[in-house]
Design an enzyme around this catalytic site. Structure first.
Site, short mmCIF file in Angstrom:
data_model
loop_
_atom_site.label_atom_id
_atom_site.label_comp_id
_atom_site.label_asym_id
_atom_site.label_seq_id
_atom_site.Cartn_x
_atom_site.Cartn_y
_atom_site.Cartn_z
CB ILE A 6 36.96 54.67 -27.24
CG1 ILE A 6 37.95 54.86 -26.09
CG2 ILE A 6 35.95 55.83 -27.28
CD1 ILE A 6 38.90 56.06 -26.28
CG ASN A 87 31.57 58.45 -27.81
OD1 ASN A 87 31.15 59.54 -27.45
ND2 ASN A 87 31.92 58.20 -29.07
CE1 TYR A 154 20.82 59.75 -28.32
CE2 TYR A 154 19.72 61.66 -27.38
CZ TYR A 154 20.89 60.98 -27.69
OH TYR A 154 22.11 61.53 -27.36
CE LYS A 158 22.67 58.17 -25.81
NZ LYS A 158 24.05 57.67 -25.90
CB THR A 191 29.14 66.28 -32.55
OG1 THR A 191 27.76 66.05 -32.20
CG2 THR A 191 29.96 66.44 -31.29
N1 LIG Z 1 26.30 65.92 -29.52
C1 LIG Z 1 25.53 66.18 -28.47
O1 LIG Z 1 25.06 67.32 -28.27
C2 LIG Z 1 25.24 65.09 -27.47
C3 LIG Z 1 24.45 65.42 -26.35
C4 LIG Z 1 24.20 64.43 -25.40
C5 LIG Z 1 24.71 63.15 -25.56
N2 LIG Z 1 25.46 62.86 -26.66
C6 LIG Z 1 26.00 61.50 -26.78
O2 LIG Z 1 27.40 61.58 -26.94
C7 LIG Z 1 27.88 60.46 -27.71
C8 LIG Z 1 28.75 60.95 -28.85
O3 LIG Z 1 27.96 61.76 -29.68
P1 LIG Z 1 28.57 62.70 -30.83
O4 LIG Z 1 27.79 63.95 -30.77
O5 LIG Z 1 30.04 62.70 -30.78
O6 LIG Z 1 28.06 61.88 -32.10
P2 LIG Z 1 28.56 61.87 -33.61
O7 LIG Z 1 29.39 63.06 -33.92
O8 LIG Z 1 27.35 61.59 -34.42
O9 LIG Z 1 29.53 60.58 -33.63
C9 LIG Z 1 28.98 59.33 -33.37
C10 LIG Z 1 30.07 58.27 -33.34
O10 LIG Z 1 29.40 57.02 -33.14
C11 LIG Z 1 29.77 56.13 -34.19
N3 LIG Z 1 28.64 55.31 -34.60
C12 LIG Z 1 27.38 55.72 -34.88
N4 LIG Z 1 26.64 54.70 -35.34
C13 LIG Z 1 27.46 53.61 -35.36
C14 LIG Z 1 27.30 52.26 -35.74
N5 LIG Z 1 26.14 51.81 -36.24
N6 LIG Z 1 28.35 51.42 -35.63
C15 LIG Z 1 29.54 51.87 -35.15
N7 LIG Z 1 29.76 53.13 -34.77
C16 LIG Z 1 28.73 54.00 -34.87
C17 LIG Z 1 30.19 57.02 -35.34
O11 LIG Z 1 31.13 56.35 -36.16
P3 LIG Z 1 30.86 55.85 -37.66
O12 LIG Z 1 29.83 56.73 -38.27
O13 LIG Z 1 32.21 55.93 -38.30
O14 LIG Z 1 30.41 54.44 -37.50
C18 LIG Z 1 30.85 58.20 -34.63
O15 LIG Z 1 32.21 57.92 -34.39
C19 LIG Z 1 26.61 59.71 -28.16
O16 LIG Z 1 26.38 58.61 -27.32
C20 LIG Z 1 25.51 60.74 -27.99
O17 LIG Z 1 24.26 60.13 -27.77
C21 LIG Z 1 25.73 63.80 -27.61
#
Ligand SMILES: NC(=O)c1ccc[n+]([C@@H]2O[C@H](COP(=O)([O-])OP(=O)(O)OC[C@H]3O[C@@H](n4cnc5c(N)ncnc54)[C@H](OP(=O)(O)O)[C@@H]3O)[C@@H](O)[C@H]2O)c1
Length: 252
Positions: A6, A87, A154, A158, A191
């Site tokens: 993951i 993810n 973005y 996506k 998040t």
């Molecule tokens: N939150 C929403 O409302 C929402 C809605 C639709 C889709 N999504 C999608 O759901 C997924 C999870 O989103 P989330 O809201 O959980 O995001 P989040 O809280 O910002 O977490 C993002 C995760 O991705 C990792 N990440 C980001 N940049 C990275 C990099 N350069 N290298 C390695 N790891 C990286 C981060 O880890 P580190 O910072 O430790 O590297 C963190 O674990 C994403 O694909 C997002 O596009 C989210």
């Protein structure tokens, strides 16, 4: 033994998916820049393993190396199934397209699109030799299907990820392999990513007030609730519909 690889397990949805897999008896390998120590403890409590690889997903050489190491490790073991869940993602840069820098575009496209393509390619090649079922899951966003002022990067990555997933599903079907690919749309969740979105200026992101309202009105889903939906879809690999777009909004 089942393994889930993951990306983005340090927080947010990725941390919730990892925790639920561990509780279901699935070994987890997490990849992000920061570690999540709670997952190692949870693995111990559930007699499974959690391994972490620190990796910046924008670094192609590192991505190639880390996923090759993981894949070698998994095909050598008594592995009954591999889940690869891309993810990790970034919504940045948020701004109109003319304000993007070359560095920001480069990093964004690598994290959201190039890294999962490299990882999937490595895993597909590896399982071909040993016939281990491989389930590729790509976490997408509704922004792939509509234009949002300030989110051109973005939406583009996506949308690219969705097409990539569907094409991969088609190929694996034609090749009659044990590998599948699905798209998972988690909808809006509470998040760090949403926090970043709410903190943007209105000039860069016209819909910012709407997203501030989502938070005020408690419309953002908890990541554990969303992760439960995904685990329910994945836990029985044989019934997963190859190429399907699974949306949390349709299920909850
Ligand atoms: N939150 C929403 O409302 C929402 C809605 C639709 C889709 N999504 C999608 O759901 C997924 C999870 O989103 P989330 O809201 O959980 O995001 P989040 O809280 O910002 O977490 C993002 C995760 O991705 C990792 N990440 C980001 N940049 C990275 C990099 N350069 N290298 C390695 N790891 C990286 C981060 O880890 P580190 O910072 O430790 O590297 C963190 O674990 C994403 O694909 C997002 O596009 C989210």
């Amino acid at each position: 033994m089942k393994y889930a690889v993951i990306t983005g397990t340090s927080r947010g949805l990725g941390a919730s998916i990892a925790a639920l897999f561990l509780k279901q008896g699935v070994n987890v390998i997490g990849i992000s820049r920061n570690e999540n120590n709670e997952l190692a403890n949870l693995a111990d409590e559930n007699n499974v393993t959690y391994q972490h690889y620190t990796c910046h997903l924008a670094n192609v050489e590192k991505v190639d190396k880390v996923f090759s190491i993981i894949s070698d490790q998994l095909v050598r073991k008594q592995t009954s199934c591999i889940y690869f869940i891309h993810n990790a993602g970034t919504v940045n840069p948020i701004n109109t397209a003319e304000n993007y820098t070359a560095e920001a575009i480069d990093s964004h496209v690598h994290v959201n699109l190039i890294a999962p393509m490299i990882a999937s390619s490595i895993f597909l090649k590896a399982v071909k030799k040993c016939n281990i079922p491989l389930i590729n899951v790509y976490v997408t966003s509704g922004a792939a299907n509509r234009s949002v002022y300030g989110w051109s990067a973005y939406s583009a990555t996506k949308a690219g990820l969705n097409r990539y997933a569907r094409t991969l599903a088609l190929e694996q079907e034609e090749l009659n392999t044990n590998s599948k690919a699905i798209i998972f749309d988690p909808s809006i969740m509470d998040t760090g990513m949403q926090n970043e979105i709410r903190s943007t200026s209105k000039e860069a992101f016209q819909d910012v007030e709407q997203f501030q309202q989502y938070k005020r009105e408690d419309q953002l889903r908890n990541t554990n609730t969303v992760a439960e939906v995904l685990i329910d879809i994945l836990i029985e690999p044989a019934v997963i519909e190859n190429g399907k777009y699974y949306s949390v909004k349709d299920i909850l």
